[in-house]
Enzyme design. Sequence first.
Site, short mmCIF file in Angstrom:
data_model
loop_
_atom_site.label_atom_id
_atom_site.label_comp_id
_atom_site.label_asym_id
_atom_site.label_seq_id
_atom_site.Cartn_x
_atom_site.Cartn_y
_atom_site.Cartn_z
N LEU A 8 0.85 -1.18 0.00
CA LEU A 8 0.00 0.00 0.00
C LEU A 8 0.89 1.24 0.00
CD1 LEU A 8 -1.81 -2.32 1.28
CD2 LEU A 8 -3.17 -0.46 2.22
N ARG A 15 1.94 15.31 6.12
CA ARG A 15 2.73 15.81 7.25
C ARG A 15 4.23 15.91 6.97
NH1 ARG A 15 0.82 12.18 12.07
NH2 ARG A 15 -0.24 10.96 10.46
N GLY A 78 -9.69 4.04 2.20
CA GLY A 78 -9.37 3.14 3.31
C GLY A 78 -8.47 2.00 2.87
N THR A 79 -7.85 1.35 3.87
CA THR A 79 -6.88 0.29 3.57
C THR A 79 -7.54 -0.90 2.88
OG1 THR A 79 -7.20 -0.44 5.86
CG2 THR A 79 -5.23 0.87 5.41
N GLY A 101 4.26 0.99 1.94
CA GLY A 101 5.39 1.75 1.40
C GLY A 101 6.02 2.68 2.42
N ASN A 166 -2.36 -3.71 16.26
CA ASN A 166 -2.24 -4.21 14.89
C ASN A 166 -1.15 -3.42 14.17
OD1 ASN A 166 -2.70 -5.13 12.27
ND2 ASN A 166 -4.36 -3.65 11.92
N ASN A 374 57.68 8.32 -8.70
CA ASN A 374 57.37 9.41 -7.77
C ASN A 374 56.76 10.57 -8.54
OD1 ASN A 374 57.82 10.46 -4.88
ND2 ASN A 374 58.47 12.12 -6.23
N SER A 402 58.40 18.55 -9.19
CA SER A 402 57.24 19.29 -8.67
C SER A 402 56.71 20.28 -9.69
CB SER A 402 57.65 20.07 -7.42
OG SER A 402 57.98 19.16 -6.41
#
Length: 454
Positions: A8, A15, A78-79, A101, A166, A374, A402
């Site tokens: 689901l 929120r 609803g579920t 989910g 539940n 190097n 360098s």
Amino acid sequence: MATSVIILAAGKGTRMKSALPKVLQPLANTPLLGHVLNTARQLQAERIITIYGHGGELVKQTFSKQNIDWVEQAEQLGTGHAVQMTLPILPQEGLSLILYGDVPLVSKNTLQRLLDASTASGIGMITLNVENPTGYGRIIRKDGKIQAIIEHKDASEQQRQITEINTGIYCVSNQKLHEWLPKLSNNNVQGEYYLTDIVAMAVADGLEIASIAPEFNFEVEGINDRLQLAALECQWQNYQAETLMRQGVHIIDPHRFDLRGTLNCGQDVQIDINVIIEGECELGDNVKIGAGCILKNTKIAANTVVQPYSVFDSAIVGENNQIGPFARLRPNAVLANDVHIGNFVEVKNSSVGYASKANHFTYLGDAQVGAESNIGAGTITCNYDGANKHKTVIGNQAFIGSNSSLVAPVQIGDGATVGAGSVITRDVAAHSLAVERAEVRHKANYQRPQKQKS
Ligand code: UD1
Ligand code: CA
């Protein structure tokens, strides 16, 4: 028996106060729904059906490479209504696990136990005893056997005292889902089609409802806002750190460790504070990772020491290396054994041979460096001509002075020496010295330009 997984994922997630759908919010850098899908795959589910609603297109797009059946629930009634939407494609045989989910961390082991417990009667669920059951559906038992689930809003004062709740996770025979779901009504305080009502229907059919508890409480925790998301992230990170420590990894402070993927470690690996590990990483025996390092999809072999604040992405590092502090290894950096990569050295799509060193301020891009060479401070491989990338090949026992620029494509032979400050534009033969600098001019009593009077 064949198992289907129903997820689901139609809720809005208001929120969260986010433009991103809730089930795409990341936990340990994986979308919430991604965790559930990974677990479903681990269970070798025959079929994964995901119910989407709000923000559905983006959700579908995110997982477009996976084999998922998507079912739309345009209105969230609803579920029970959500699961009804799956009936046209739900197999007639086998069992279905019903997951969410936004409940990301339910584990394969717990779901396997639920499947095993539910096989005989064809219906089972995960329940949990909690200190504060407010808001949850309550489990009504008689002589120890589950009779019904009563939603908090529909419950009497006495029923609200029940602390067994539940979790919403069930395992139900598909045949029964086809039989029961069309019979749901929305005759309750919330005017919703409650999935929970199938429990009373099962009891009416004479079935005994199996129940199990999760191994860890965080497995059944759902996410509604950013506070819950952060709290679950924290629990998950602690759990992962504990698991690694039990395997023998020395994590100096488990509260300052983040794993966003998987980590395999040899013996006596040490990880200092504020390290972030992403994707799939592997650390060999005795590897030490300094504070503040970030490793993504990286393999580091035994006895290598990484100093603080080094960043790795898709690198392969040999044994006994010294890396960092502040080193950056980018995709396809391949280091042999005994290599030294020091501070502010960036290595990308390059290989560095046995015991070679680039200790300070260097860029090695599209380069191949042999053994025991190097690379002096400030050496840059100029790999990009503004349009194409070119290769720099440096042999064994070469010495690059360098602040040299090696303009690719270019080759520096075995044992060759490049004088400091050179801009090397031609190949350098083995065992020779190359100095490519502008003509040296020293002018006595030099007058700098004067500012013009206006
Ligand atoms: C539900 C259970 C409750 C349980 C609780 C656990 C019901 C009637 N109640 O209550 O017993 O204790 O979960 O958290 O099932 N969803 C959809 N479509 C819908 C409605 C919901 O996809 O039409 C999804 C939501 O996105 C959410 C999940 O289902 O992920 C649960 O829905 P929600 O309305 O929050 O159920 P609860 O009231 O928490
Ligand atoms: Ca809820």
